[in-house]
Scaffold this motif. Structure first.
Motif, PDB file in Angstrom:
ATOM      1  N   ALA A 276       0.838  -1.208   0.000  1.00 47.75           N
ATOM      2  CA  ALA A 276       0.000   0.000   0.000  1.00 47.75           C
ATOM      3  C   ALA A 276       0.869   1.253   0.000  1.00 47.75           C
ATOM      4  N   LEU A 277       1.940   1.236   0.778  1.00 51.18           N
ATOM      5  CA  LEU A 277       2.809   2.414   0.857  1.00 51.18           C
ATOM      6  C   LEU A 277       3.509   2.681  -0.470  1.00 51.18           C
ATOM      7  N   GLU A 278       3.895   1.638  -1.173  1.00 48.64           N
ATOM      8  CA  GLU A 278       4.527   1.821  -2.480  1.00 48.64           C
ATOM      9  C   GLU A 278       3.546   2.450  -3.467  1.00 48.64           C
ATOM     10  N   ASN A 279       2.270   2.058  -3.391  1.00 47.99           N
ATOM     11  CA  ASN A 279       1.256   2.685  -4.243  1.00 47.99           C
ATOM     12  C   ASN A 279       1.107   4.170  -3.916  1.00 47.99           C
ATOM     13  N   ILE A 280       1.162   4.503  -2.638  1.00 46.15           N
ATOM     14  CA  ILE A 280       1.075   5.910  -2.223  1.00 46.15           C
ATOM     15  C   ILE A 280       2.263   6.698  -2.771  1.00 46.15           C
ATOM     16  N   ARG A 281       3.458   6.159  -2.637  1.00 48.32           N
ATOM     17  CA  ARG A 281       4.657   6.863  -3.090  1.00 48.32           C
ATOM     18  C   ARG A 281       4.628   7.068  -4.593  1.00 48.32           C
ATOM     19  N   GLU A 282       4.058   6.114  -5.316  1.00 48.51           N
ATOM     20  CA  GLU A 282       3.931   6.255  -6.767  1.00 48.51           C
ATOM     21  C   GLU A 282       3.025   7.432  -7.107  1.00 48.51           C
ATOM     22  N   GLN A 283       1.927   7.573  -6.371  1.00 48.47           N
ATOM     23  CA  GLN A 283       1.002   8.675  -6.612  1.00 48.47           C
ATOM     24  C   GLN A 283       1.609  10.025  -6.220  1.00 48.47           C
ATOM     25  N   LEU A 284       2.427  10.031  -5.176  1.00 51.44           N
ATOM     26  CA  LEU A 284       2.998  11.286  -4.682  1.00 51.44           C
ATOM     27  C   LEU A 284       3.969  11.909  -5.677  1.00 51.44           C
ATOM     28  N   ARG A 285       4.474  11.132  -6.615  1.00 56.80           N
ATOM     29  CA  ARG A 285       5.398  11.677  -7.605  1.00 56.80           C
ATOM     30  C   ARG A 285       4.727  12.727  -8.479  1.00 56.80           C
ATOM     31  N   ASN A 286       3.386  12.747  -8.488  1.00 57.12           N
ATOM     32  CA  ASN A 286       2.672  13.708  -9.327  1.00 57.12           C
ATOM     33  C   ASN A 286       1.907  14.738  -8.500  1.00 57.12           C
ATOM     34  N   ILE A 287       2.260  14.884  -7.213  1.00 50.80           N
ATOM     35  CA  ILE A 287       1.570  15.831  -6.341  1.00 50.80           C
ATOM     36  C   ILE A 287       2.460  17.041  -6.086  1.00 50.80           C
ATOM     37  N   GLU A 288       1.850  18.218  -6.212  1.00 51.36           N
ATOM     38  CA  GLU A 288       2.610  19.453  -5.978  1.00 51.36           C
ATOM     39  C   GLU A 288       2.940  19.598  -4.496  1.00 51.36           C
TER      40      GLU A 288
END
Length: 288
Positions: A276-288
């Motif tokens: 789950a944390l890896e999925n979160i980190r993947e999404q955070l790459r596109n967050i300002e």
């Protein structure tokens, strides 16, 4: 929450000018701004950069402006020095080559800098046209980034819930880990010395192993990090770097729990939390 991916497009049409403005943004660790303006508007680049930079903090941003002037009043000036120089050179060529034909106007007009075209432009008028268009396009870009950011936030919250559920299971199993550890020590002492085991020695060995394998501190810190993460998600400001830092801290605690675990249920939940944390980190790459 805002995504770093977005697009905005604005156009202006009048009897005298057609202007197109496009803004594209992509994910990037820092703010990387590229501005492409027509030569006539190049002096406005610092103002364009300042306006965009004041609205964004991260991302690769490309601002492109295209301009077509429909009604122009050009001034055409003859460069007399250039005409004389070219004619002299052509006469020399004609003489050296032994060509009888005289130098013609068409021969001279083949050189681009014989006629100099000068356009009279009102830079203030273009500034008053471009900057409000840019401000409106930035509003459109912000709306697009917010829309995508909301979808990303929903997914992150779902993944965060997976981590929380798994953590709750680990918290419930933790006392069983301590009880199992204590029972194992008593069993080993009994196997070695039988009924002659020193109770004080058993307590001492148990305490040493509990200090080594206890995960209470990790569970407490993880709960705190998760609460801070959830709170940050609701902030109306750039949060990407902060959330990335919290992910690193959470990942550190998960790894420590995994390294201390000797219970199958805990190990399974560690795998669930890491996924789950890896999925979160993947999404955070596109967050300002």
């Amino acid at each position: 929450m805002r995504s770093m991916t977005g697009f905005a497009h604005r156009e202006h049409n009048s009897d005298t000018v057609h202007m197109v403005l496009e803004i594209k943004s992509y994910n990037n660790r820092y703010l990387d701004l590229s501005v492409t303006l027509p030569g006539a508007l190049s002096v406005l680049e610092p103002e364009v950069r300042a306006l965009v930079g004041a609205r964004l903090s991260r991302g690769r941003v490309e601002v492109t402006v295209r301009l077509r002037e429909l009604a122009r009043n050009p001034r055409v000036r003859v460069d007399s020095d250039a005409v004389a120089a070219y004619r002299s050179a052509l006469e020399t060529v004609r003489t050296v080559a032994g060509i009888p034909e005289p130098v013609t106007l068409a021969d001279i007009l083949r050189f681009d800098d014989v006629l100099v075209v000068e356009h009279e432009r009102d830079l203030d008028a273009y500034r008053e046209l471009l900057l409000p268009m840019l401000d409106q396009a930035m509003d459109d870009l912000d709306t697009a980034r917010q829309t995508e950011g909301q979808a990303t936030e929903r997914d992150i919250r779902n993944q965060l819930e997976r981590v929380s559920v798994a953590l709750k299971i680990v918290e419930n199993v933790a006392p069983q880990m301590e009880a199992s550890l204590t029972e194992n020590i008593r069993t080993r002492f009994a196997e070695v010395v039988g009924d002659q085991a020193d109770e004080a020695r058993i307590y001492t060995e148990t305490a040493v192993l509990l200090v080594k394998y206890s995960i209470n501190e990790e569970l407490s810190r993880m709960s705190s990090h998760l609460a801070g993460f959830a709170e940050s998600l609701g902030l109306d400001e750039p949060i990407g770097k902060r959330l990335d830092f919290l992910c690193q801290e959470i990942n550190r605690e998960i790894n420590t729990i995994g390294s201390k675990s000797f219970v199958l249920d805990v190990s399974r939940q560690v795998v669930e939390m890491k996924d789950a944390l890896e999925n979160i980190r993947e999404q955070l790459r596109n967050i300002e």
